[in-house]
Design a protein around this motif. Structure first.
Motif: not given
Length: 444
Positions: A260-271
């Protein structure tokens, strides 16, 4: 612009099949509209065009010469002889052709017979006076992929599928990172974004992610570069929110804090860094056309082959944790023997020779095997067929030889090393002979 293109192209019979953006080409619409607006009946036209206009499936409708509809009214042409400029330097950034014809009724379709131009020139930047004597022309045929053609197709065409688009890679593809002083944590491993010199803006400027992620969500991934003939080599690693049979929804990630921590940061950088008009989330991007979800649950036995290149490489995978990326095509198989049957055919020069005329042509020659390999109509594996059994035994030996090859160079050199080893062992020709007995006989 996309909507406008489709609104104009569809009624003019210029969209063939269920096409993505890569199947659309503004050039054919430009020609049809120019003729529609400006050419009188009996008037002539000629255009320099992308070479795919002559052969590729999406341009089936254009090649008919009949672009009439309720919206356009009568709109038909009679195509004349087309010129194949594959062997000619043109100065254009793609392989080209010339189409010509007249505005007539009824329509006369483009044929597969062409005038092939070739030249000894190394560059197009010369005067016609200097160039004219360097050309020779011959009449020849091209293989056209037409949507309405009754082409024999292997039954395997239906089961093979393109891998997933795992991009941007720095958000997904990872490498091991040193564990912190207290360790990565039970059931976790420390990983960070895998960075390369080939990254492009804006992603090459995005800060690396480094976290401890549950080991179950760090998957091996195979790309085109990890597949050699009859042998996969060390896969890369990816962080993906996968359950056994599906992609996780956001609410499910909280049960896996590291993921969850990885994916939240990845989604934020994607956005933050994606194209401004892109409304997709990262998970939508990596499951484009369902190409990731289709792999779940991950099968025990799969066959993969490279999507493009000068030669095709295929291998058997028996890792039920590995994900497959879009530079590969894949299919699950029921048995190891069936996998070996397929890899023997797919790695053969015999198949390659028959497929090459169907490939798209780029500046550096034929490319993009895609599913054209299955227009050679070989049948399903039959364990009772002695020819199939012979091929399976030879491929078993080929896998052993490939496994013994030292692979410490780039993937192209590694592939060449495997093929050399197979030739030295006397297996390469035996496999060709076996495949030649299985592939359908070509009739003229």
């Amino acid at each position: 612009m996309k909507d406008r293109y489709k609104a104009l192209a569809k009624p003019r019979n210029l969209l063939t099949g269920g096409l993505g953006a890569s199947g659309r080409d503004l050039s054919t619409l430009f020609v049809a509209r120019a003729i529609e607006k400006y050419l009188k009946t009996g008037g002539g036209f000629a255009f320099v065009m992308p070479h795919g206009t002559l052969t590729r499936l999406p341009h089936t409708g254009f090649r008919t010469g009949n672009w009439s509809s309720v919206e356009t009214g009568p709109l038909t042409v009679s195509f004349g002889t087309t010129w194949d400029l594959t062997k000619t330097p043109t100065g254009f950034p793609m392989v080209s052709c010339v189409i010509s014809g007249t505005a007539t009724s009824p329509a006369v379709a483009m044929t597969h017979t062409v005038e092939k131009w070739s030249s000894t020139l190394k560059t197009a930047d010369v005067t016609w006076a200097d160039a004219a004597t360097t050309f020779t022309t011959t009449t020849g045929d091209l293989s056209q992929l037409n949507s309405d053609a009754d082409l024999p197709v292997s039954p395997y065409k239906k089961v093979f599928r393109n891998g997933a688009i795992l991009y941007p890679r720095m958000l997904i593809v990872v490498e091991p990172a040193p564990a912190p002083a207290l360790g990565a944590g039970a059931g976790r491993r420390r990983v960070r974004s895998r960075r390369t010199t080939t990254e492009k803006a804006p992603w090459k400027n995005v800060e690396t992610i480094e976290k401890s992620v549950e080991s179950a969500h760090v998957h091996p991934v195979h790309l085109g570069e990890t597949i050699l003939p009859y042998r996969p080599v060390g896969p890369l690693l990816v962080v993906l929110p996968l359950d056994t049979d599906r992609i996780m929804k956001r609410a499910e990630l909280d049960e896996h804090p590291g993921l969850a921590s990885w994916w939240d940061e990845a989604e934020q950088k994607w956005a933050t860094n994606k194209v401004a008009n892109d409304t997709s989330e990262l998970v939508d991007r990596i499951d484009y056309h369902g190409q990731l979800a289709a792999q779940l649950p991950l099968a025990q036995h799969r066959v993969v082959y490279t999507a493009s290149g000068n030669t095709l490489a295929a291998a058997r995978l028996d890792d039920p944790t590995a994900v497959i990326e879009h530079k590969l095509y894949w299919a699950p198989v029921g048995t190891v023997s069936e996998a070996r049957y397929l890899t023997g055919i797919l790695n053969s020069k015999t198949l390659l020779t028959r497929v090459t005329p169907l490939q798209n042509v780029g500046l550096f020659g034929a490319r993009d095997f895609d599913k054209n390999v299955f227009y050679v109509n070989f049948g399903l594996y039959d364990p009772t067929d002695p020819n199939h059994a012979t091929l399976v035994e030879l491929v078993t030996q080929a896998e052993a030889v490939a496994a013994g090859v030292t692979v410490d160079a780039g993937f192209q050199r590694n592939r060449a090393s495997v093929r050399t080893a197979l030739e030295t062992a006397g297996l390469a020709q035996q496999i060709e002979d076996a495949v030649n007995k299985i592939l359908p006989v070509i009739t003229t």
